[in-house]
Design a protein around this motif. Sequence first.
Motif, mmCIF file in Angstrom:
data_model
loop_
_atom_site.group_PDB
_atom_site.id
_atom_site.type_symbol
_atom_site.label_atom_id
_atom_site.label_comp_id
_atom_site.label_asym_id
_atom_site.label_seq_id
_atom_site.Cartn_x
_atom_site.Cartn_y
_atom_site.Cartn_z
ATOM 1 N N PHE F 2 0.835 -1.192 0.000
ATOM 2 C CA PHE F 2 0.000 0.000 0.000
ATOM 3 C C PHE F 2 0.876 1.251 0.000
ATOM 4 N N SER F 3 0.339 2.326 -0.546
ATOM 5 C CA SER F 3 0.979 3.617 -0.313
ATOM 6 C C SER F 3 -0.091 4.694 -0.199
ATOM 7 N N LEU F 4 0.224 5.713 0.567
ATOM 8 C CA LEU F 4 -0.630 6.887 0.698
ATOM 9 C C LEU F 4 0.209 8.073 0.258
ATOM 10 N N THR F 5 -0.365 8.941 -0.583
ATOM 11 C CA THR F 5 0.373 10.103 -1.073
ATOM 12 C C THR F 5 -0.348 11.382 -0.688
ATOM 13 N N VAL F 6 0.420 12.345 -0.216
ATOM 14 C CA VAL F 6 -0.117 13.657 0.142
ATOM 15 C C VAL F 6 0.650 14.702 -0.657
ATOM 16 N N ARG F 7 -0.071 15.657 -1.231
ATOM 17 C CA ARG F 7 0.545 16.677 -2.084
ATOM 18 C C ARG F 7 0.499 18.054 -1.441
ATOM 19 N N ARG F 8 1.624 18.766 -1.485
ATOM 20 C CA ARG F 8 1.698 20.152 -1.015
ATOM 21 C C ARG F 8 2.650 20.886 -1.956
ATOM 22 N N HIS F 9 2.752 22.217 -1.835
ATOM 23 C CA HIS F 9 3.707 22.945 -2.680
ATOM 24 C C HIS F 9 4.445 23.998 -1.875
ATOM 25 N N PHE F 10 5.570 24.459 -2.432
ATOM 26 C CA PHE F 10 6.322 25.543 -1.805
ATOM 27 C C PHE F 10 7.008 26.339 -2.904
ATOM 28 N N MET F 11 7.396 27.579 -2.586
ATOM 29 C CA MET F 11 7.917 28.501 -3.588
ATOM 30 C C MET F 11 9.236 29.094 -3.091
ATOM 31 N N ILE F 12 10.279 28.895 -3.876
ATOM 32 C CA ILE F 12 11.608 29.299 -3.410
ATOM 33 C C ILE F 12 12.388 30.044 -4.503
ATOM 34 N N ALA F 13 13.419 30.765 -4.058
ATOM 35 C CA ALA F 13 14.422 31.319 -4.968
ATOM 36 C C ALA F 13 15.694 30.501 -4.795
ATOM 37 N N HIS F 14 16.473 30.374 -5.834
ATOM 38 C CA HIS F 14 17.794 29.754 -5.724
ATOM 39 C C HIS F 14 18.557 29.971 -7.027
ATOM 40 N N SER F 15 19.835 29.637 -6.992
ATOM 41 C CA SER F 15 20.632 29.624 -8.217
ATOM 42 C C SER F 15 21.381 28.291 -8.246
ATOM 43 N N LEU F 16 21.825 27.913 -9.422
ATOM 44 C CA LEU F 16 22.556 26.646 -9.578
ATOM 45 C C LEU F 16 23.894 26.976 -10.232
ATOM 46 N N PRO F 17 24.867 27.420 -9.394
ATOM 47 C CA PRO F 17 26.104 28.018 -9.913
ATOM 48 C C PRO F 17 27.142 27.011 -10.422
ATOM 49 N N ARG F 18 26.782 26.262 -11.415
ATOM 50 C CA ARG F 18 27.724 25.376 -12.100
ATOM 51 C C ARG F 18 27.478 25.568 -13.593
ATOM 52 N N GLU F 19 28.515 25.452 -14.369
ATOM 53 C CA GLU F 19 28.403 25.682 -15.800
ATOM 54 C C GLU F 19 27.311 24.821 -16.443
ATOM 55 N N ALA F 20 27.152 23.600 -15.895
ATOM 56 C CA ALA F 20 26.185 22.666 -16.486
ATOM 57 C C ALA F 20 24.765 23.220 -16.515
ATOM 58 N N LEU F 63 8.237 21.435 4.742
ATOM 59 C CA LEU F 63 8.205 22.433 3.661
ATOM 60 C C LEU F 63 8.216 23.864 4.207
ATOM 61 N N ALA F 64 7.718 24.052 5.425
ATOM 62 C CA ALA F 64 7.738 25.397 6.016
ATOM 63 C C ALA F 64 9.164 25.900 6.182
ATOM 64 N N GLY F 65 10.106 24.981 6.310
ATOM 65 C CA GLY F 65 11.507 25.374 6.422
ATOM 66 C C GLY F 65 12.112 25.802 5.093
ATOM 67 N N LEU F 66 11.391 25.574 4.004
ATOM 68 C CA LEU F 66 11.880 25.923 2.663
ATOM 69 C C LEU F 66 11.051 27.052 2.023
ATOM 70 N N ASN F 67 9.770 27.058 2.302
ATOM 71 C CA ASN F 67 8.826 27.947 1.617
ATOM 72 C C ASN F 67 9.177 29.433 1.811
ATOM 73 N N TYR F 68 9.080 30.188 0.722
ATOM 74 C CA TYR F 68 9.352 31.631 0.735
ATOM 75 C C TYR F 68 10.788 31.945 1.151
ATOM 76 N N ARG F 69 11.704 31.017 0.840
ATOM 77 C CA ARG F 69 13.104 31.223 1.186
ATOM 78 C C ARG F 69 13.967 31.318 -0.066
ATOM 79 N N ASN F 70 15.132 31.942 0.098
ATOM 80 C CA ASN F 70 16.173 31.911 -0.916
ATOM 81 C C ASN F 70 17.123 30.792 -0.509
ATOM 82 N N LEU F 71 17.099 29.698 -1.218
ATOM 83 C CA LEU F 71 17.878 28.518 -0.792
ATOM 84 C C LEU F 71 19.377 28.764 -0.861
ATOM 85 N N ASP F 72 19.798 29.796 -1.593
ATOM 86 C CA ASP F 72 21.231 30.126 -1.636
ATOM 87 C C ASP F 72 21.736 30.558 -0.257
ATOM 88 N N GLU F 73 20.814 30.963 0.602
ATOM 89 C CA GLU F 73 21.205 31.417 1.942
ATOM 90 C C GLU F 73 20.656 30.493 3.035
#
Lengths: 132, 132, 132, 132, 132, 132
Positions: F2-20, F63-73
Motif C-alpha cells: 500500500f501507499s498513501l500520497t499527500v501533495r503540497r507545494h512551496f515557492m523558493i528562490a535559488h541559483s545553480l552556480p555550475r556551468e552545467a 516544507l515550512a523550512g523551505l517555503n518563501y526562502r532563498n535557498l542560496d542562503e
Amino acid sequence: MFSLTVRRHFMIAHSLPREAFGPAQSLHGATFVAEVSFRRRKLNEDAIVLDIGAAGTMIEKVLAGLNYRNLDEHPDFAGKLSTTEALAEYIAQSVAAKLKDDPDGGQLTGIDVTLRENPDAWATYTLDLPAA
Amino acid sequence: MFSLTVRRHFMIAHSLPREAFGPAQSLHGATFVAEVSFRRRKLNEDAIVLDIGAAGTMIEKVLAGLNYRNLDEHPDFAGKLSTTEALAEYIAQSVAAKLKDDPDGGQLTGIDVTLRENPDAWATYTLDLPAA
Amino acid sequence: MFSLTVRRHFMIAHSLPREAFGPAQSLHGATFVAEVSFRRRKLNEDAIVLDIGAAGTMIEKVLAGLNYRNLDEHPDFAGKLSTTEALAEYIAQSVAAKLKDDPDGGQLTGIDVTLRENPDAWATYTLDLPAA
Amino acid sequence: MFSLTVRRHFMIAHSLPREAFGPAQSLHGATFVAEVSFRRRKLNEDAIVLDIGAAGTMIEKVLAGLNYRNLDEHPDFAGKLSTTEALAEYIAQSVAAKLKDDPDGGQLTGIDVTLRENPDAWATYTLDLPAA
Amino acid sequence: MFSLTVRRHFMIAHSLPREAFGPAQSLHGATFVAEVSFRRRKLNEDAIVLDIGAAGTMIEKVLAGLNYRNLDEHPDFAGKLSTTEALAEYIAQSVAAKLKDDPDGGQLTGIDVTLRENPDAWATYTLDLPAA
Amino acid sequence: MFSLTVRRHFMIAHSLPREAFGPAQSLHGATFVAEVSFRRRKLNEDAIVLDIGAAGTMIEKVLAGLNYRNLDEHPDFAGKLSTTEALAEYIAQSVAAKLKDDPDGGQLTGIDVTLRENPDAWATYTLDLPAA
C-alpha cells in the motif's frame, strides 16, 4: 449565469495541406479532448442547466461521427481545413442542432467548445444561441 | 467568437515588499505557467485564429525576458510590484505589442493571459484590442 | 534511488489492423504525451541524474522521427503494430541508444516511458539498463 | 479586466431525489473542487485584485459549512436540490456576503465559481456584483 | 516490463466511524478517480498488455457495484472501514477475479490501483499475480 | 503493498552556480509541487497506511523550512546544490526523521518524494526505511 460542462475525447487522422502549417501538412493525427459548455440564465425545475446524461449523449453522438476517422476523407470536411478552431465550431454547431430535441434546449443561451489538441495548445469556439 | 491558446512556462525569483504579502515579502520564487489566448471573430483563410507557430514564438520572446531572472532587479519592474496579476498584464501588453508584426494581428479582438503560480492559485488579465 | 522525468508530446496517424482493435482498425491518430524517466542510484557531481537539457534533446530527437508522421508508412514499424505499448518500448530503446553519447549514460540504471494517449488510457514500458 | 482565482475542495454526501437524476437519486457523494474567481477592473495599491490570504480564508469559511456533511440534512438545502449548479451559486453568494468585510470588496465586479465534480463534468456560476 | 492503465471514476457516500478520522467520522462522500494498471512482462500477439476495451469493461463492472452507493450499507464493507486504501485493495482484488475470464489474464504479473480522493491525496494498492 | 500520497507545494528562490546549468546559474526560482508517498505492507487497525492529517502536518513542517526562502542562503544547503533531485532527497530524509514520532512510523517500508518543478519536468527520490 450558469454553465454546465461535459468532457469527452476523440482520436482522428488528418492533414492540413496549406503552406502555413509546415510539418502538419503531412498526414498525422490527434487526440482531441472536447469540453462542451452549455450556458443558461436560470436553472430548470430540477436545479440544473440541462440533463447531464442527455448532454453527454448529444456530445457522444456528435463525436462518434469523427472518432477513429481520417478527416481528410470525411464528407463534412470536403474542401475544408479541419483545424482545431474549425473542429470546435463544427462540434458546437452540431451539438446546437441536437439541442432542438432537448426539453431545456430552448432556454440555453450558448454553447462553448474548447478542444485541447496537446498539453500546450487548445482552441475555443463560442456560439450564442437565439435565447441569448 | 474563436480563441486560440498557447501554454508556456517561466521560472523567476522575486520579492513582494509590502506588509500585505506576509512571508512573500522575502526573496522567493515561482514557476509561472502562462496560458495566452488570442481572440478573433472570424477565422482567417487558413481556418485559424493566427499561426500557432508564430504565436508560440511571440510568447517565448516575451517570456525569455523574464525567465531565469530575479524580477527585483528587472528594469521593467523597477519601483513596481511583480504580483501574478501585474505579470499577467505585462505579458498581455508585451504580446500585444508584438502582434503588430503579425499578418493576423489587426484582426484579433483580444488577448487573455492566465498565469498559474501554484496548483491552488492563478490570475488572469483580459486585454481588449482595437479590433474589438 | 533517483529519477528525473522529462515530458514532451508528438502527434501521429496510424491504424491498428487486427480484429482485436475494433474501430481502431481504421486510419485514425493520436496525440501521445511521453513522460521519459531516467533512473540512477547516486547523483553526479552536479547533484543531478543527468543534464536536463541533454535529456530533453535526446527525447526530442527520438520523437522528431515520429511527430507529424503516418506510422503505417514508417519504416521502423513495417510489419509491426504501433500500439501505445509498442511505441513506449520503441521510445525507451531509442533514448537508451542515445544515452551512449551522454557522460552520465553509463551510470543510469533504467529508463521508463509512459505514453498517454487520452485522459483515460496510458501505457508504460520499463527498461533496465546494464548498470542496474 | 483582472481576476484572481483560488482553488479549494470539499467532500459531501447527498442525494438528488428527482426522477431526472436516475441512479443519483440514491444517497451517494462527491469530492467537489471549487475554483473561486474574483473579478476587478483595476488593481489595488498593492497591485493585486484582493489579498489572496483573505480570499482563501473567506472560501474556506464557506466550504467549512459544507465539508464532511450530508447535504440532505443541511439546513441551507432543506427543500432544495444540492446539484452542482446550485452549489456553485450557493458558494458564490456566500463568498459575496463575506466580501462586505474586505477592504477591496467594494471594488470587485464579480465572482465566478467553477465546481468540478469529476474529471468529466463541472458547472460554473457567474455572479456580477454591484460594482460591475 | 509493460503496463497498461485505464482510468474511471465513481461517486459514493460513506463514513469512517473511528476517532482517528476526526470530521470524516460523519457521513460524507467522495468522487474517487481510479487508475487501474495491468502489468505484464511481454506483450501478446497484438502487441498489447490486454484488450483495452475488455479492461475498461472489467473495471466498469467492478465500479458499478460501488457507484452511487452509500458504502456504510454495502454488504462487502459490513464491519469494515471503506478507507481509500481499503477501497484500492478491494478494486484490485475484484478486477483480479475478473481477469480469470480474460484470454490474457494468465500472463499478467500484477494489478496496481491508484485511487485519487481529492487533488491533494491518493492511495495505491499493488497486487502481484501468480504469474509474477 | 500500500501507499498513501499527500501533495503540497512551496515557492523558493535559488541559483545553480555550475556551468552545467546554463541560464539557471543566475538567481531565479520555482514553485515545487511535492507528492510525498508513504509505503507499507499491511494497513493498521484503522485500515490506513498512516493518519493522513498527521502525514500532512509532517510534510508541512518540512516544507515550512523551505517555503518563501532563498535557498542560496539556507543553512541546510550551504555548499550544496539545491537541484530538484537534491531537494527531493532532502524532503524524504526530513519527513523520515519526523516519522519516528508517529505511531505508525515503524511499520512504514519507504517514502517516495516526487518534486514537480514545471509541467514538463520532475524528479523522484525513493527512500527505503528499516522496515523494508
